[in-house]
Scaffold this motif. Structure first.
Motif, PDB file in Angstrom:
ATOM      1  N   THR A 191     -26.503 -61.635  37.427  1.00  0.00           N
ATOM      2  CA  THR A 191     -26.033 -62.870  38.171  1.00  0.00           C
ATOM      3  C   THR A 191     -24.567 -63.227  37.759  1.00  0.00           C
ATOM      4  OG1 THR A 191     -26.604 -65.055  38.944  1.00  0.00           O
ATOM      5  CG2 THR A 191     -26.754 -64.696  36.614  1.00  0.00           C
ATOM      6  N   TYR A 195     -21.337 -62.790  40.454  1.00  0.00           N
ATOM      7  CA  TYR A 195     -20.362 -63.647  40.698  1.00  0.00           C
ATOM      8  C   TYR A 195     -18.832 -63.270  40.663  1.00  0.00           C
ATOM      9  CZ  TYR A 195     -17.963 -68.335  40.468  1.00  0.00           C
ATOM     10  OH  TYR A 195     -17.193 -69.307  40.918  1.00  0.00           O
ATOM     11  N   HIS A 269     -18.117 -67.816  34.929  1.00  0.00           N
ATOM     12  CA  HIS A 269     -18.308 -68.552  36.148  1.00  0.00           C
ATOM     13  C   HIS A 269     -17.467 -69.839  36.337  1.00  0.00           C
ATOM     14  CE1 HIS A 269     -22.248 -66.623  36.479  1.00  0.00           C
ATOM     15  NE2 HIS A 269     -22.466 -67.357  37.752  1.00  0.00           N
ATOM     16  N   TYR A 272     -18.157 -73.687  38.056  1.00  0.00           N
ATOM     17  CA  TYR A 272     -19.532 -73.279  38.608  1.00  0.00           C
ATOM     18  C   TYR A 272     -20.540 -73.120  37.973  1.00  0.00           C
ATOM     19  CZ  TYR A 272     -16.467 -73.594  42.669  1.00  0.00           C
ATOM     20  OH  TYR A 272     -15.567 -74.067  43.650  1.00  0.00           O
ATOM     21  N   MET A 275     -22.664 -76.099  36.992  1.00  0.00           N
ATOM     22  CA  MET A 275     -23.424 -76.697  37.821  1.00  0.00           C
ATOM     23  C   MET A 275     -24.935 -76.086  38.075  1.00  0.00           C
ATOM     24  SD  MET A 275     -21.145 -78.954  38.844  1.00  0.00           S
ATOM     25  CE  MET A 275     -19.943 -79.056  37.658  1.00  0.00           C
ATOM     26  N   LEU A 276     -25.763 -77.008  38.186  1.00  0.00           N
ATOM     27  CA  LEU A 276     -27.137 -76.646  38.084  1.00  0.00           C
ATOM     28  C   LEU A 276     -27.662 -75.809  39.199  1.00  0.00           C
ATOM     29  CD1 LEU A 276     -29.092 -79.668  36.260  1.00  0.00           C
ATOM     30  CD2 LEU A 276     -28.684 -77.340  35.416  1.00  0.00           C
ATOM     31  N   GLU A 277     -26.662 -75.923  40.546  1.00  0.00           N
ATOM     32  CA  GLU A 277     -27.268 -74.958  41.498  1.00  0.00           C
ATOM     33  C   GLU A 277     -26.937 -73.553  41.331  1.00  0.00           C
ATOM     34  OE1 GLU A 277     -24.045 -75.667  44.696  1.00  0.00           O
ATOM     35  OE2 GLU A 277     -24.133 -77.442  43.277  1.00  0.00           O
ATOM     36  N   TYR A 278     -26.232 -73.110  40.184  1.00  0.00           N
ATOM     37  CA  TYR A 278     -26.149 -71.729  39.880  1.00  0.00           C
ATOM     38  C   TYR A 278     -27.094 -71.460  38.708  1.00  0.00           C
ATOM     39  CZ  TYR A 278     -21.721 -71.636  42.595  1.00  0.00           C
ATOM     40  OH  TYR A 278     -21.246 -71.392  43.779  1.00  0.00           O
ATOM     41  N   PRO A 279     -27.688 -70.330  38.963  1.00  0.00           N
ATOM     42  CA  PRO A 279     -28.604 -69.846  38.250  1.00  0.00           C
ATOM     43  C   PRO A 279     -28.031 -69.980  36.613  1.00  0.00           C
ATOM     44  CG  PRO A 279     -28.670 -68.121  39.856  1.00  0.00           C
ATOM     45  CD  PRO A 279     -27.311 -69.259  39.975  1.00  0.00           C
ATOM     46  N   ARG A 282     -28.535 -73.008  35.048  1.00  0.00           N
ATOM     47  CA  ARG A 282     -30.063 -73.507  34.744  1.00  0.00           C
ATOM     48  C   ARG A 282     -30.589 -72.459  33.287  1.00  0.00           C
ATOM     49  NH1 ARG A 282     -30.119 -73.394  40.271  1.00  0.00           N
ATOM     50  NH2 ARG A 282     -31.437 -71.179  40.432  1.00  0.00           N
TER      51      ARG A 282
END
Ligand SMILES: Cc1cc2nc3c(=O)[nH]c(=O)nc-3n(C[C@H](O)[C@H](O)[C@H](O)COP(=O)(O)OP(=O)(O)OC[C@H]3O[C@@H](n4cnc5c(N)ncnc54)[C@H](O)[C@@H]3O)c2cc1C
Length: 308
Positions: A191, A195, A269, A272, A275-279, A282
């Motif tokens: 991932t 990116y 990253h 970003y 930010m939790l919208e990015y795998p 998380r």
């Protein structure tokens, strides 16, 4: 192994499938009598019954021999008192394999036994799911036992054999963590690589910078080393030859590596990555506990050092 890897590969930390299928079911399969197997394994296979394993207590985690939950014999039953904490699947469980002291509460390993306790027994209650930093979809709860009457036929194996059973099964549990961690690291690298190829800084993709390429190369190399070791350990599992030390080494080294890879991934990253919208973000909160559960990485080193 395929299920664990696929779950890690999609960044799913929400479901305690492997704990249910590969840990709790294994205790019953490997140490249960025929009646216990018939009662629980079919229901666990269909998902009608969810299993948990309850060792850790508020006062003791690493030092398992010091548990204070007691099971005192009373005729054909035991009366169980005590509490457990951080129990995966604890809130949802229909059945728990619970580490108790059947012998002297101040005694060591030989006082520990394992009891199968149904969640609907009077006096067995559950706390609300604990608020974890990550793994938000997965239930981790406290369990309380207040004079719970449990028939002696629910004893797994023999009285005083609990610690030996735990040590035997913990080797596989640690291997499972290593399997999920190496797959998680492969996912984090993939991932991150995607990116950095897309994100442009100063007119060039982030991947065009030597620092990025070197970081990716380092991660790729170390993950490959981990993959070969995990696969080698898995061959030993299949031959029933996996040593305690190898399982501990795989658990500690690969979970440390996963943390390192995920942290580098977040850095590459930029904002970003937070930010939790990015795998990758998380993964940052979801993977940290691998170095803690299944025995902390410090305890792994203790156990490895004993064989040197
Ligand atoms: C998400 C999650 C899920 C979990 N699921 C389960 C579950 O399903 N069932 C279950 O029974 N438990 C579960 N646990 C509990 C987990 O196994 C324990 O948290 C872990 O074993 C550590 O115990 P502790 O928290 O009491 O830490 P402690 O034992 O208090 O350790 C604190 C620190 O001291 C260090 N330490 C301890 N002893 C030594 C030593 N001898 N030498 C050097 N350092 C030492 C530890 O490494 C750690 O850094 C889970 C925990 C988490 C976070």
């Amino acid at each position: 192994m395929i299920l664990m890897e696929e779950q890690a590969r999609v960044g799913d930390s929400a479901s305690g499938f492997s704990l249910h299928s590969d840990i709790v079911a294994n205790y019953i399969l490997n140490f249960g009598n025929e009646e216990q197997k018939q009662k629980w394994l079919p229901k666990m296979a269909t998902g009608e019954a969810v299993g948990s394993i309850a060792m850790t207590e508020p006062g003791t985690g690493s030092d398992l021999q010091s548990i204070r939950t007691t099971a005192v014999a009373d005729g054909d039953d035991y009366i169980v008192n005590g509490s457990k904490i951080f129990i995966t699947n604890g809130y949802l469980c229909d059945v728990a394999v619970v580490a108790v002291k059947t012998g002297d509460i101040n005694g060591g390993a030989q006082s520990v036994s394992l009891l199968i306790i149904e969640a609907d027994r009077k006096g067995f209650s559950k706390g609300r799911p604990l608020k974890k930093v990550g793994m938000k979809g997965q239930d981790t709860a406290e369990l309380f036992f207040d004079n719970v009457r449990v028939p002696k036929s629910n004893l797994l194996g023999m009285e005083g054999m609990g610690f030996i059973m735990l040590m035997k099964e913990l080797a596989w549990e640690r291997m499972m963590i290593a399997i999920m961690c190496v797959a998680g690291a492969e996912f984090a690298l993939a991932t991150t690589a995607d990116y950095v190829k897309q994100r442009k800084v100063f007119g060039k993709p982030v991947s065009a910078y030597q620092n990025t390429r070197f970081k990716l190369a380092e991660m790729r190399s170390e993950i490959q080393v981990a993959r070969v070791f995990v696969d080698r350990c898995m061959e030993q599992v299949l031959k029933s030859e996996l040593s305690v030390e190898a399982a501990c080494a795989a658990k500690y080294w690969v979970s440390d590596l996963l943390s390192k890879v995920v942290d580098e991934g977040v850095q590459l990253h930029g904002g970003y990555g937070y930010m939790l919208e990015y795998p990758i973000a998380r993964a940052y909160v979801d993977t940290r506990a691998n170095r803690i559960y299944g025995g902390t990485n410090e305890i792994m080193k203790e156990l490895i050092s004993r064989s040197i």
